[in-house]
Design an enzyme around this catalytic site. Structure first.
Site, PDB file in Angstrom:
ATOM      1  N   HIS A  33     -61.368 -35.496   5.411  1.00 35.37           N
ATOM      2  CA  HIS A  33     -61.898 -36.848   5.582  1.00 35.37           C
ATOM      3  C   HIS A  33     -61.513 -37.759   4.422  1.00 35.37           C
ATOM      4  O   HIS A  33     -62.057 -37.642   3.324  1.00 35.37           O
ATOM      5  CB  HIS A  33     -63.424 -36.754   5.668  1.00 35.37           C
ATOM      6  CG  HIS A  33     -64.075 -37.989   6.198  1.00 35.37           C
ATOM      7  ND1 HIS A  33     -65.132 -37.944   7.069  1.00 35.37           N
ATOM      8  CD2 HIS A  33     -63.830 -39.313   5.992  1.00 35.37           C
ATOM      9  CE1 HIS A  33     -65.513 -39.171   7.370  1.00 35.37           C
ATOM     10  NE2 HIS A  33     -64.736 -40.021   6.714  1.00 35.37           N
TER      11      HIS A  33
ATOM     12  N   HIS B 124     -68.736 -39.873  13.626  1.00 38.34           N
ATOM     13  CA  HIS B 124     -69.463 -40.607  12.582  1.00 38.34           C
ATOM     14  C   HIS B 124     -70.817 -40.909  13.210  1.00 38.34           C
ATOM     15  O   HIS B 124     -70.948 -41.824  14.017  1.00 38.34           O
ATOM     16  CB  HIS B 124     -68.708 -41.890  12.223  1.00 38.34           C
ATOM     17  CG  HIS B 124     -69.423 -42.725  11.207  1.00 38.34           C
ATOM     18  ND1 HIS B 124     -68.882 -43.051   9.994  1.00 38.34           N
ATOM     19  CD2 HIS B 124     -70.652 -43.305  11.214  1.00 38.34           C
ATOM     20  CE1 HIS B 124     -69.740 -43.786   9.301  1.00 38.34           C
ATOM     21  NE2 HIS B 124     -70.824 -43.965  10.034  1.00 38.34           N
TER      22      HIS B 124
ATOM     23  N   LEU C 117     -56.908 -43.726   3.536  1.00 38.93           N
ATOM     24  CA  LEU C 117     -55.744 -44.057   2.697  1.00 38.93           C
ATOM     25  C   LEU C 117     -55.360 -45.536   2.820  1.00 38.93           C
ATOM     26  O   LEU C 117     -54.514 -46.016   2.088  1.00 38.93           O
ATOM     27  CB  LEU C 117     -54.558 -43.151   3.047  1.00 38.93           C
ATOM     28  CG  LEU C 117     -54.805 -41.643   2.844  1.00 38.93           C
ATOM     29  CD1 LEU C 117     -53.543 -40.839   3.159  1.00 38.93           C
ATOM     30  CD2 LEU C 117     -55.280 -41.342   1.419  1.00 38.93           C
ATOM     31  N   ARG C 118     -55.987 -46.239   3.759  1.00 41.42           N
ATOM     32  CA  ARG C 118     -55.924 -47.710   3.881  1.00 41.42           C
ATOM     33  C   ARG C 118     -54.586 -48.285   4.311  1.00 41.42           C
ATOM     34  O   ARG C 118     -54.473 -49.501   4.469  1.00 41.42           O
ATOM     35  CB  ARG C 118     -56.344 -48.388   2.566  1.00 41.42           C
ATOM     36  CG  ARG C 118     -57.712 -47.971   2.040  1.00 41.42           C
ATOM     37  CD  ARG C 118     -58.822 -48.350   2.971  1.00 41.42           C
ATOM     38  NE  ARG C 118     -60.127 -48.175   2.344  1.00 41.42           N
ATOM     39  CZ  ARG C 118     -61.229 -47.838   3.017  1.00 41.42           C
ATOM     40  NH1 ARG C 118     -61.192 -47.647   4.324  1.00 41.42           N
ATOM     41  NH2 ARG C 118     -62.366 -47.707   2.386  1.00 41.42           N
TER      42      ARG C 118
ATOM     43  N   HIS D 189     -69.405 -36.063   7.378  1.00 44.05           N
ATOM     44  CA  HIS D 189     -70.356 -36.415   6.307  1.00 44.05           C
ATOM     45  C   HIS D 189     -71.839 -36.275   6.667  1.00 44.05           C
ATOM     46  O   HIS D 189     -72.591 -37.249   6.697  1.00 44.05           O
ATOM     47  CB  HIS D 189     -70.091 -37.811   5.745  1.00 44.05           C
ATOM     48  CG  HIS D 189     -69.737 -38.881   6.749  1.00 44.05           C
ATOM     49  ND1 HIS D 189     -70.456 -39.094   7.888  1.00 44.05           N
ATOM     50  CD2 HIS D 189     -68.744 -39.814   6.745  1.00 44.05           C
ATOM     51  CE1 HIS D 189     -69.922 -40.106   8.544  1.00 44.05           C
ATOM     52  NE2 HIS D 189     -68.879 -40.553   7.881  1.00 44.05           N
TER      53      HIS D 189
ATOM     54  N   ASP E 230     -64.277 -42.906  13.043  1.00 41.88           N
ATOM     55  CA  ASP E 230     -65.011 -42.898  11.775  1.00 41.88           C
ATOM     56  C   ASP E 230     -65.109 -44.290  11.152  1.00 41.88           C
ATOM     57  O   ASP E 230     -64.154 -45.060  11.145  1.00 41.88           O
ATOM     58  CB  ASP E 230     -64.353 -41.954  10.771  1.00 41.88           C
ATOM     59  CG  ASP E 230     -65.133 -41.924   9.484  1.00 41.88           C
ATOM     60  OD1 ASP E 230     -66.257 -41.413   9.497  1.00 41.88           O
ATOM     61  OD2 ASP E 230     -64.647 -42.465   8.468  1.00 41.88           O
TER      62      ASP E 230
ATOM     63  N   ASP F 229     -64.545 -37.882   1.923  1.00 37.28           N
ATOM     64  CA  ASP F 229     -64.747 -39.250   2.421  1.00 37.28           C
ATOM     65  C   ASP F 229     -64.253 -40.264   1.377  1.00 37.28           C
ATOM     66  O   ASP F 229     -64.872 -41.314   1.177  1.00 37.28           O
ATOM     67  CB  ASP F 229     -66.206 -39.516   2.795  1.00 37.28           C
ATOM     68  CG  ASP F 229     -66.351 -40.752   3.690  1.00 37.28           C
ATOM     69  OD1 ASP F 229     -65.315 -41.369   4.037  1.00 37.28           O
ATOM     70  OD2 ASP F 229     -67.492 -41.112   4.025  1.00 37.28           O
TER      71      ASP F 229
ATOM     72  N   ASN G 295     -59.367 -46.018  10.547  1.00 39.01           N
ATOM     73  CA  ASN G 295     -59.830 -47.404  10.390  1.00 39.01           C
ATOM     74  C   ASN G 295     -58.933 -48.205   9.456  1.00 39.01           C
ATOM     75  O   ASN G 295     -59.377 -48.818   8.495  1.00 39.01           O
ATOM     76  CB  ASN G 295     -61.308 -47.460   9.957  1.00 39.01           C
ATOM     77  CG  ASN G 295     -61.581 -46.792   8.621  1.00 39.01           C
ATOM     78  OD1 ASN G 295     -60.770 -46.015   8.123  1.00 39.01           O
ATOM     79  ND2 ASN G 295     -62.719 -47.104   8.030  1.00 39.01           N
TER      80      ASN G 295
ATOM     81  N   HIS H 220     -62.179 -49.062  -2.344  1.00 40.11           N
ATOM     82  CA  HIS H 220     -62.396 -50.502  -2.164  1.00 40.11           C
ATOM     83  C   HIS H 220     -62.015 -51.204  -3.461  1.00 40.11           C
ATOM     84  O   HIS H 220     -62.107 -50.611  -4.546  1.00 40.11           O
ATOM     85  CB  HIS H 220     -63.864 -50.801  -1.841  1.00 40.11           C
ATOM     86  CG  HIS H 220     -64.292 -50.285  -0.503  1.00 40.11           C
ATOM     87  ND1 HIS H 220     -63.835 -50.816   0.688  1.00 40.11           N
ATOM     88  CD2 HIS H 220     -65.111 -49.255  -0.146  1.00 40.11           C
ATOM     89  CE1 HIS H 220     -64.364 -50.149   1.707  1.00 40.11           C
ATOM     90  NE2 HIS H 220     -65.133 -49.190   1.225  1.00 40.11           N
TER      91      HIS H 220
HETATM   92  O1  DOR Z   1     -68.855 -45.249   3.158  1.00 34.87           O
HETATM   93  C1  DOR Z   1     -68.006 -45.264   4.044  1.00 34.87           C
HETATM   94  N1  DOR Z   1     -66.838 -45.898   3.875  1.00 34.87           N
HETATM   95  N2  DOR Z   1     -68.263 -44.653   5.189  1.00 34.87           N
HETATM   96  C2  DOR Z   1     -67.454 -44.777   6.247  1.00 34.87           C
HETATM   97  O2  DOR Z   1     -67.728 -44.188   7.258  1.00 34.87           O
HETATM   98  C3  DOR Z   1     -66.253 -45.633   6.184  1.00 34.87           C
HETATM   99  C4  DOR Z   1     -65.784 -45.741   4.806  1.00 34.87           C
HETATM  100  C5  DOR Z   1     -64.739 -46.794   4.610  1.00 34.87           C
HETATM  101  O3  DOR Z   1     -63.810 -46.882   5.421  1.00 34.87           O
HETATM  102  O4  DOR Z   1     -64.819 -47.516   3.628  1.00 34.87           O
END
Ligand code: DOR
Length: 430
Positions: free
Chosen positions: A61, A180, A64-65, A233, A153, A306, A95, A310
């Site tokens: 999990h 999720h 990698l954006r 998670h 997710d 996870d 996502n 950010h």
């Molecule tokens: O804290 C989280 N951040 N939970 C998630 O399910 C998504 C993830 C994210 O993509 O930032």
């Protein structure tokens, strides 16, 4: 590629229950031999005494954006951060922007990974188009493109009919569906765990029942369809108990827990620290202890980071506005070694949950040091103390609740496909 000899480490191979001091010789990308006093001719010798030598970690999990949010992370920096944390392979969630809901995006991720990432990258494709929870993706085409599992997710599939069909179709392609599990109507805008701390801070709470209700639904649907459900998670005592009971009655369910849910509680939010904001949220001490017990008794199969990068400006917003998530690759081993130090897990069982079990869940190579297996290997010094500074790490992001903390246990070497890709002295080697 010259042979490598890892000399005199504590070899931990859950696939064969091996736990002994020995040498490991790697040749042509494979485990060539394990034993005492192996010849070092022609090999790069790494002294591993006092260290664990284990199959490389496999992360079920991560985020990698790339594509789309490269200001947070990309496949190159994420892959570097992964190997610096001992992960030889990471699954990455869908996502992204665009969402990984079609084969072209899966293809793009794999192509990028091949060129840019020192870690193997396993794309998890979206279960529904645009993660909207309405229309299923083309699962067979996504599997053909290289997807390893399906998940929305970050979002929850609220429509039970859609989830039923996702599970039914997943059987046809023999891939797990990763849920999720947060019922949105019960989360109801909550931004941290609902409890005394949220009341004290005056922040809207996200109750444990939001997870429990959804896990219960998905377990029932997994039982009904016979599909493989993987619960992402897990953070609540209730969810651990539901999974334990479902497993007992033969439901095909596996589950993971994140280091932060094993180590921290909602108290970490005490001064509105956005680095402690994550979804699902850090919960109560009873939940944390239940997650640890679930990991120990095998109800929860795997530790998964996870890893959710950010940007700093995003985490500087008010608590309610900041995005949830924390980076995790480079701290996962040290944070979870606490379970070994406390005696809850033996070193071998700890490795099983970071490597062998996740490789098995994804049905991918790795998780084993058997002769002839692919040489994905990690060397960890379980005693080394170090101060974690995300700015000195390999992720683009710095959103970690462990920034500035002294951690015990350091990844020294990571080997992928028989090549040293991380050495704590030399950094990432591509
Ligand atoms: O804290 C989280 N951040 N939970 C998630 O399910 C998504 C993830 C994210 O993509 O930032």
């Amino acid at each position: 590629m010259s042979p490598i000899l890892l000399r005199g480490g504590r070899v931990l191979d859950p696939s064969s229950d091996r736990d002994e001091v020995a040498d490991v010789r790697i040749e042509h990308g494979r485990i060539a031999a394990i034993g005492r006093g192996l010849p070092s001719e022609g090999a790069e010798v790494i002294e591993a005494s006092g260290c664990y030598v284990a199959p490389g970690f496999v992360d079920l999990h991560s985020h990698l954006r790339e594509p789309g949010q490269e200001y947070k992370e990309d496949i190159s920096t994420g892959g570097r951060s992964a190997v610096a944390g001992g992960f030889s392979a990471v699954a990455c969630m869908a996502n992204t922007q665009p969402v990984n809901d079609d084969p072209a995006t899966t293809d793009f991720i794999l192509d990028r990974a091949k060129h840019d990432s020192p870690a193997r990258v396993y794309p998890v494709a979206a279960a529904t188009k645009g993660l909207r929870g309405e229309v299923m993706t083309e699962m067979a085409a996504l599997i053909e493109a290289g997807a390893v599992a399906f998940s929305d997710d970050g979002k929850t599939i609220m429509d039970s009919g859609v989830m039923r069909h996702v599970l039914e179709y997943s059987r046809l392609v023999s891939a797990p569906v990763i849920t999720h599990a947060e019922d949105r109507t019960l989360v109801a805008g909550g931004v941290m765990h609902e409890g005394v701390v949220s009341t004290r801070l005056g922040l809207p709470g996200n109750p444990a029942i939001a997870e429990d209700v959804h896990v219960a639904r998905d377990l029932m649907l997994a039982e009904f369809t016979g599909a493989h459900l993987h619960v992402a998670h897990v953070s609540t005592k209730g969810a651990v108990e539901l999974i334990r009971r479902a497993r007992d009655r033969g439901v095909h369910v596996t589950a993971e827990v994140a280091p932060h849910h094993l180590a921290l509680t909602d108290e970490a939010v005490c001064d509105y620290d956005t680095h402690a904001k994550v979804a699902p949220p850090l919960r109560s001490e009873a939940d944390r202890l239940a997650c640890r017990a679930g990991l120990v008794d095998g109800t929860l199969d795997a530790i998964a980071t996870d890893h959710a990068p950010h940007a700093q400006h995003e985490k500087e917003l008010d608590f309610a506005e900041a995005p949830p998530g924390m980076i995790g690759f480079e701290t996962a081993a040290a944070v979870t070694l606490d379970l070994v130090r406390s005696g809850e897990l033996s070193p071998l069982e700890w490795v099983r949950r970071l490597s062998t079990n996740p490789a098995r869940i994804l049905a991918r190579p790795g998780g084993s040091l058997a002769t002839g297996e692919v040489a994905d290997v990690v060397v960890i010094d379980p005693e080394q103390m170090w101060i974690y500074d995300p700015a000195k790490g390999f992720s683009k992001a710095r959103n970690s609740p462990w920034a500035g903390c002294t951690l015990t246990g350091r990844v020294r070497i990571t080997i992928v496909d028989g090549r040293i890709v991380f050495d704590v002295e030399r950094g990432v080697l591509l």
